[in-house]
Enzyme design. Structure first.
Site, mmCIF file in Angstrom:
data_model
loop_
_atom_site.group_PDB
_atom_site.id
_atom_site.type_symbol
_atom_site.label_atom_id
_atom_site.label_comp_id
_atom_site.label_asym_id
_atom_site.label_seq_id
_atom_site.Cartn_x
_atom_site.Cartn_y
_atom_site.Cartn_z
ATOM 1 N N LYS A 1 19.029 -24.009 -32.058
ATOM 2 C CA LYS A 1 20.352 -23.402 -31.865
ATOM 3 C C LYS A 1 21.371 -24.532 -31.905
ATOM 4 O O LYS A 1 21.355 -25.412 -31.045
ATOM 5 C CB LYS A 1 20.396 -22.658 -30.527
ATOM 6 C CG LYS A 1 21.729 -22.016 -30.204
ATOM 7 C CD LYS A 1 21.610 -21.176 -28.935
ATOM 8 C CE LYS A 1 22.933 -20.742 -28.360
ATOM 9 N NZ LYS A 1 23.847 -20.101 -29.284
ATOM 10 N N THR B 1 27.462 -22.267 -30.917
ATOM 11 C CA THR B 1 27.693 -21.183 -29.979
ATOM 12 C C THR B 1 28.978 -20.500 -30.412
ATOM 13 O O THR B 1 29.895 -21.155 -30.918
ATOM 14 C CB THR B 1 27.767 -21.671 -28.516
ATOM 15 O OG1 THR B 1 27.896 -20.545 -27.649
ATOM 16 C CG2 THR B 1 28.900 -22.651 -28.282
ATOM 17 N N GLU C 1 22.239 -19.926 -34.889
ATOM 18 C CA GLU C 1 22.026 -19.388 -33.542
ATOM 19 C C GLU C 1 20.546 -19.092 -33.287
ATOM 20 O O GLU C 1 20.172 -18.670 -32.204
ATOM 21 C CB GLU C 1 22.835 -18.097 -33.351
ATOM 22 C CG GLU C 1 24.326 -18.316 -33.201
ATOM 23 C CD GLU C 1 24.740 -18.542 -31.766
ATOM 24 O OE1 GLU C 1 23.872 -18.784 -30.902
ATOM 25 O OE2 GLU C 1 25.950 -18.474 -31.503
#
Length: 104
Positions: A22, A25, A75
């Protein structure tokens, strides 16, 4: 406005962040003031447990309907799941910000 020095994530994202899976954000307007080049302390939203530091690479505006597979990959989820997660956190939102980061 002063750049934030902390960031929180739901605990369920910790493993993906620490593994490097990831790398972005997606946040709302209230969290758009992260500064590229700055390092933030990261903790869990639920318990406030610090688990890493992240270097902010960029902060870019994006509209919800412009989110694509590339964002979902960053993500570490499918696009449908990403959109569902965003709608759960920010119901009805259209203006978002992609915060790119790297683990330090």
């Amino acid at each position: 406005m002063t750049a934030p020095t902390t960031m929180t994530f739901f605990e369920r994202f910790e493993t993906d962040i620490l593994s490097g899976k990831k790398t972005i954000t997606i946040r709302d307007e209230s969290e758009r003031n992260y500064q590229p080049g700055s390092v933030v302390e990261v903790s869990t939203l639920e318990q406030g447990r610090v688990f890493c530091n992240l270097k902010i690479i960029s902060v870019e505006p994006i509209l919800f309907y412009d989110l694509g597979e590339f964002h979902a990959q960053q993500e570490n989820m499918t696009l449908d799941v990403l959109k569902d997660v965003i709608q759960d956190i920010y119901p009805g939102i259209s203006q978002l910000y992609v915060v790119s980061y790297e683990l330090v």
